[in-house]
Enzyme design. Sequence first.
Site, PDB file in Angstrom:
ATOM      1  N   SER A 119       0.831  -1.209   0.000  1.00 19.74           N
ATOM      2  CA  SER A 119       0.000   0.000   0.000  1.00 19.74           C
ATOM      3  C   SER A 119       0.869   1.264   0.000  1.00 19.74           C
ATOM      4  O   SER A 119       1.711   1.412  -0.894  1.00 19.74           O
ATOM      5  CB  SER A 119      -0.950  -0.066   1.198  1.00 19.74           C
ATOM      6  OG  SER A 119      -1.902   0.947   1.125  1.00 19.74           O
ATOM      7  N   ASP A 123     -10.158  -3.072  -5.316  1.00 19.25           N
ATOM      8  CA  ASP A 123      -9.198  -2.156  -4.718  1.00 19.25           C
ATOM      9  C   ASP A 123      -9.063  -0.921  -5.615  1.00 19.25           C
ATOM     10  O   ASP A 123      -8.816  -1.056  -6.817  1.00 19.25           O
ATOM     11  CB  ASP A 123      -7.845  -2.895  -4.606  1.00 19.25           C
ATOM     12  CG  ASP A 123      -6.744  -2.046  -3.982  1.00 19.25           C
ATOM     13  OD1 ASP A 123      -6.999  -0.889  -3.627  1.00 19.25           O
ATOM     14  OD2 ASP A 123      -5.612  -2.563  -3.866  1.00 19.25           O
ATOM     15  N   HIS A 145      -8.187  -4.563  -0.835  1.00 13.02           N
ATOM     16  CA  HIS A 145      -7.004  -3.834  -0.386  1.00 13.02           C
ATOM     17  C   HIS A 145      -6.687  -4.167   1.073  1.00 13.02           C
ATOM     18  O   HIS A 145      -7.567  -4.085   1.931  1.00 13.02           O
ATOM     19  CB  HIS A 145      -7.230  -2.326  -0.532  1.00 13.02           C
ATOM     20  CG  HIS A 145      -5.969  -1.524  -0.335  1.00 13.02           C
ATOM     21  ND1 HIS A 145      -5.082  -1.294  -1.352  1.00 13.02           N
ATOM     22  CD2 HIS A 145      -5.442  -0.942   0.768  1.00 13.02           C
ATOM     23  CE1 HIS A 145      -4.061  -0.589  -0.895  1.00 13.02           C
ATOM     24  NE2 HIS A 145      -4.252  -0.364   0.395  1.00 13.02           N
TER      25      HIS A 145
END
Length: 408
Positions: free
Chosen positions: A191, A348, A378
């Site tokens: 991320s 995501d 995600h």
Amino acid sequence: MKSSCVLLTALVALAAYYVYIPLPSSVSDPWKLRLLDAAFRSAQQVSNLIHYLGLSHHLLVLNFIIDSLGKKSAWSSAQVKVTDTDFDGVEVRVFEGSPKPEEPLKRSVLYIHGGGWALASAKTKNYDELCTTLAEELNAVIVSIEYRLVPKVYFPEQIHDVVRATKYFLQPEVLHKYSVDPGRIGISGDSAGGNLAAALSQQLNQDTNLKNKVKVQALIYPVLQALDFNTPSYQQNANTPILPRYVMVKYWVDYFKGNYDFVQEMIVNNHTSLDVEEAAALRAHLNWTSLLPASIKKNYKPVVQTTGNARIIQKIPQLLDVRSAPLIADQEVLRGLPKTYILTCEHDVVRDDGIMYAKRLEKAGVEVTLDHFESCFHGCVIFASWPTYFSVGIQTQNSYIKWLNQNL
Ligand SMILES: *[C@@H]1O[C@H](CO)[C@@H](O)[C@H](O)[C@H]1NC(C)=O
Ligand SMILES: *[C@@H]1O[C@H](CO)[C@@H](O)[C@H](O)[C@H]1NC(C)=O
């Protein structure tokens, strides 16, 4: 009695209403995901309330809540030695797999945790567990970098921290101390940590003194650009849990110490409209109509405003900085980057950031593996143990570790 029944029914209905969010049928473990999302949303709402009351910054409160759910102290087992130390002033947690007589030198991964540049820590239970698993399964030395977070520091300090720790580690005497094979070092992150990992790789690649030091980069659903919040994945997942679009846009604004007043405009791409000259040259680098395959593009249409708000880029020029958005780097910067693994999830918002980066790297001659998961969301890679256990957490983690094992 009757009134308490009514009250109970009302509370249950209210809770169900709060927890229930529509999800695509292909998402794995939808009810668990709804509960996780509801818990995260309530934590965000409490944080926002405390912020609104002027008591503390909402990200500090949210991080406090995350910390209180589980931070691990450096605890060594027979398989993995765990130490907290600092590399040139940057805190790190080092996980060392046990020595093997047949392999005196170990592989190594510099790991950068996610959390919107503002949340979590190398000590967060889920990250500590992921790095322990990596150290054990790869019999490697994992350096989890405890870079400083928003709102203590803002862009580009997070990058400075990871660069400083990495350069310290790459010194021959330090590698020797940890029995690391200098030819088998990787950079990885998830991320926002994937964003920092990608920026770090680009910086090292341009540093002639350090060339060839890193063998691979492995990016887990990396966040790679803040210019287009209407890629097909941003459109498709605008309200998908853990990371809805407006939450991602706010993390970006916070990273740049910007103002939330622009969030709604950024969501419609008013910051990169055709009349914003600064963005014009960069647009081709994230032109998804040419970078994404038809199966991903589906029937989504690009959102390009003719007139927007030129003040946004003037106020937040960092939005166009390649160090914050590694996807917009020139081809020359991408050329020579290490062999790359990119993990993406269907559900995501940043899915297409990763797919576009894979395509651009490939065009620049970099060997790339794009590992796409249809039923995943995600954040799933770190949700692989109780109380946040998801089968897709194990599945994605295994796939990531398998690639590292074969390529590092
Ligand atoms: C984006 O790609 C499409 C298709 O290849 C092309 O027609 C268009 O001109 C490109 N736009 C930009 C801004 O480069
Ligand atoms: C985007 O910019 C246009 C032109 O300045 C403006 O009319 C519109 O209201 C803006 N959109 C949002 C969501 O603020």
